[in-house]
Design an enzyme around this catalytic site. Sequence first.
Site, PDB file in Angstrom:
ATOM      1  N   CYS A 199      -1.007  17.063   9.946  1.00 14.95           N
ATOM      2  CA  CYS A 199      -1.155  18.512   9.817  1.00 14.95           C
ATOM      3  C   CYS A 199      -0.684  18.918   8.423  1.00 14.95           C
ATOM      4  O   CYS A 199       0.501  18.814   8.122  1.00 14.95           O
ATOM      5  CB  CYS A 199      -0.308  19.190  10.901  1.00 14.95           C
ATOM      6  SG  CYS A 199      -0.438  20.967  10.952  1.00 14.95           S
TER       7      CYS A 199
ATOM      8  N   HIS B 291      -9.773  -0.668  -5.315  1.00 18.61           N
ATOM      9  CA  HIS B 291      -8.501  -0.810  -6.024  1.00 18.61           C
ATOM     10  C   HIS B 291      -8.076  -2.274  -6.141  1.00 18.61           C
ATOM     11  O   HIS B 291      -7.287  -2.627  -7.008  1.00 18.61           O
ATOM     12  CB  HIS B 291      -7.407  -0.024  -5.299  1.00 18.61           C
ATOM     13  CG  HIS B 291      -7.080  -0.569  -3.944  1.00 18.61           C
ATOM     14  ND1 HIS B 291      -7.809  -0.234  -2.831  1.00 18.61           N
ATOM     15  CD2 HIS B 291      -6.124  -1.439  -3.529  1.00 18.61           C
ATOM     16  CE1 HIS B 291      -7.310  -0.866  -1.775  1.00 18.61           C
ATOM     17  NE2 HIS B 291      -6.296  -1.614  -2.172  1.00 18.61           N
TER      18      HIS B 291
ATOM     19  N   GLN C 247       0.855  -1.190   0.000  1.00 19.61           N
ATOM     20  CA  GLN C 247       0.000   0.000   0.000  1.00 19.61           C
ATOM     21  C   GLN C 247       0.894   1.246   0.000  1.00 19.61           C
ATOM     22  O   GLN C 247       1.865   1.295  -0.735  1.00 19.61           O
ATOM     23  CB  GLN C 247      -0.960  -0.015   1.197  1.00 19.61           C
ATOM     24  CG  GLN C 247      -2.392  -0.356   0.845  1.00 19.61           C
ATOM     25  CD  GLN C 247      -3.097   0.676  -0.024  1.00 19.61           C
ATOM     26  OE1 GLN C 247      -2.572   1.752  -0.332  1.00 19.61           O
ATOM     27  NE2 GLN C 247      -4.297   0.357  -0.457  1.00 19.61           N
TER      28      GLN C 247
ATOM     29  N   ASN D 221     -24.174  -3.483   1.347  1.00 22.95           N
ATOM     30  CA  ASN D 221     -23.309  -3.472   0.172  1.00 22.95           C
ATOM     31  C   ASN D 221     -23.476  -2.128  -0.532  1.00 22.95           C
ATOM     32  O   ASN D 221     -24.604  -1.710  -0.822  1.00 22.95           O
ATOM     33  CB  ASN D 221     -23.692  -4.629  -0.757  1.00 22.95           C
ATOM     34  CG  ASN D 221     -22.761  -4.750  -1.940  1.00 22.95           C
ATOM     35  OD1 ASN D 221     -22.727  -3.883  -2.805  1.00 22.95           O
ATOM     36  ND2 ASN D 221     -22.000  -5.838  -1.977  1.00 22.95           N
TER      37      ASN D 221
ATOM     38  N   TYR E 220     -13.277  -5.773  -2.262  1.00 28.09           N
ATOM     39  CA  TYR E 220     -14.641  -5.332  -2.598  1.00 28.09           C
ATOM     40  C   TYR E 220     -15.565  -6.544  -2.588  1.00 28.09           C
ATOM     41  O   TYR E 220     -15.318  -7.535  -3.268  1.00 28.09           O
ATOM     42  CB  TYR E 220     -14.651  -4.662  -3.970  1.00 28.09           C
ATOM     43  CG  TYR E 220     -15.918  -3.889  -4.286  1.00 28.09           C
ATOM     44  CD1 TYR E 220     -15.979  -2.516  -4.081  1.00 28.09           C
ATOM     45  CD2 TYR E 220     -17.046  -4.530  -4.791  1.00 28.09           C
ATOM     46  CE1 TYR E 220     -17.135  -1.797  -4.369  1.00 28.09           C
ATOM     47  CE2 TYR E 220     -18.206  -3.824  -5.086  1.00 28.09           C
ATOM     48  CZ  TYR E 220     -18.239  -2.459  -4.873  1.00 28.09           C
ATOM     49  OH  TYR E 220     -19.381  -1.747  -5.157  1.00 28.09           O
TER      50      TYR E 220
END
Length: 557
Positions: free
Chosen positions: A410, A267, A130, A242, A273
Amino acid sequence: MNNRLDNNRTIRAPHGDKISAKSWQTEAAKRMLMNNLDPDVAEHPHALVVYGGIGRAARDWPSYDKIIATLDRLEDDETLLVQSGKPVGVFKTHSNAPRVLIANSNLVPHWANWEHFNELDKKGLMMYGQMTAGSWIYIGSQGIVQGTYETFVAMAKQHFAGSAKGKWVLTGGLGGMGGAQPLAATMAGFCALVVECDETRIDFRIKTGYVDIKANNLEHALQLITNACVKGDALSVGLLGNAADVFSTLVKSGVTPDVVTDQTSAHDPLNGYLPQGWSMEHAAKMREQDPKAVVTAAKQSMAVQVRAMLALQQAGAATTDYGNNIRQMAFDEGVTNAFDFPGFVPAYIRPLFCEGIGPFRWVALSGDPEDIYKTDAKVKELIPDDAHLHNWLDMARKRIQFQGLPARICWVGLKDRARLALAFNNMVKNGELKAPVVIGRDHLDSGSVASPNRETEAMLDGSDAVSDWPLLNALLNTASGATWVSLHHGGGVGMGFSQHAGVVIVADGSDEAKQRIARVLWNDPATGVMRHADAGYDIAKNCAKEQNLDLPMLNEE
C-alpha cells in the site's frame, strides 16, 4: 558438492500464535526468511533464489540452517550480524537495538562489478541479495504490483487523457518483479502483451492470477490483444519467446503498441537474460562452460531489444525503462541513444517520493488472510478521503492472490506510515489480529536508495550518484530501533549501479513496539522527504515544512 542446491527441501513459514524463538521479534525474522523461500513465493527456492536473477535469501543451505538456529536462541538484548547471507556473529546490544543487521553484496567501488562479484560468488564468499530477497521481506509479485499500477495510471493520465481503455502495453519478463506487470496493467485498464522465455514462469503467473491467457504465437497474441482493445476489455497475454526477437518483429511489421517497457532481468547479463537464438538448456550449460560468452551474447541481444524500443518510441509508443538497467547494457554495446527514453521514476513516480510516499507493506504472521482484511479496513478508516487508495485496496482484495504468508502492499507516505502501523500494533494488543504483524517496505523507496539509472535518475541538482543517503537511512533506522535493517548493493540494476537500505519492524502489541514504531516509521519516510528537499524539489520542501521536519539548511528558507 553444491551446498546451494537442495531439491529435497520445501520451506514454509510457521503460522499461528505459537513461537519457537524467544520473542516475536526474532520469530518474525525467522518466519520472513522462511517465507522468502516458500515455493509459492520464491522463483527457485531449492537454490535459495527468491527473485531477480540470482537474488538469494541466504548464501547456502548451511548458512540458512545456522541463521534459523541462531534466531531461535537469540536473546532480546542480542543482535545477529549477517554478511552476504551468512551469519557471522552475535553481539550483546540492548532491547531497543535491531535483532538482526544485514549487509549484502557490498563491494569497494573500484571492484563493484559483475566480474569481481561473480568470482567471489563462485568461491562462496558472497551472495546477491537483490533488494528484498536477502533482507527477508519479499512478498511475491504483489510487492511490486502497486508501484507498477501507479506507474501505468500515471502513464494513462500523461499520454491518454486519463483512460487506458483500448490501449495496450508491450513488455518483457515474468519473473518475480516482471510478473506484476500484466496484473498491474489490467488493473489500470490496459491490455498487456508480456514476452517471457521460460514457459514455467508464464504458467506460474497464470496459476496465481497475474496473467489471463497464454498465446500460442505472436500472431495469436496480437489477435487476442486487438480483440480485447476493440471491446474495451483489459486482458493480459503471456507469450513464450525472446523479447529481443518479438520487439524487433513488431517494428518490422509496423505494429506499434501504445506503451512499451521491459522487466526482463537485464541487470544481470550472465544469469538473467536469454540471448537471441539460445535455448534455456544451452544457456545453463554455457554459464558453466563459458560465462564470458554468455554475457557478451546477452548484452548484444539487449542492444537489439533497446534499438527496437527506440524505434517503437519513434513510431509513437510511450516508452519507459522500468528499472532493470537495460538502457545501460545497450549503451555499453554501442547504442549511443539508449537513454533517449526515460526511466519510470523521473517520468512518473518522483512526485510521490517527494512526500515520502512509497511501497509500504505488512505481513500477517498468523497466516490468516482475515488479519490482512481487517488491516485493509483499518487503512480505509484512518485514510477516509483517498478514493484512489480505497480503489487499490478493493482491487487488491479481489484480484491479488496471497503467496505464502498473507500480505498487503500500500503506497503511503510520511503522513500515514507511523499512524497506520501504530493502529496495527493496537489491533494486535487488543486481540483483533490473531498474531503480530511485520511491517516493512521495498528498498525502492524515497530515501533509501541511490541508483542513477532508476530511483535517483535525473535528480534536480545532479546528485544522482550520491550514496550517502541510503547509508544515513540505514544508520537512522538502526538508531531508531527497527527490528532488522539491511544495507545492500546492486539491487534492481546490477553491480556497480546502486546502493540501498531496507527496514522491517514488528508490531507485537507491546508498549515497547509502540515506541519503536513511532520512531522508525516516522524517521524512515522522513529521510525521503529530506533527500528530495535537499535536492531542491518544492513538493518535498513544502512537505517538510507541513510536517515540521528539522532540516537545518532549509529551515530559514
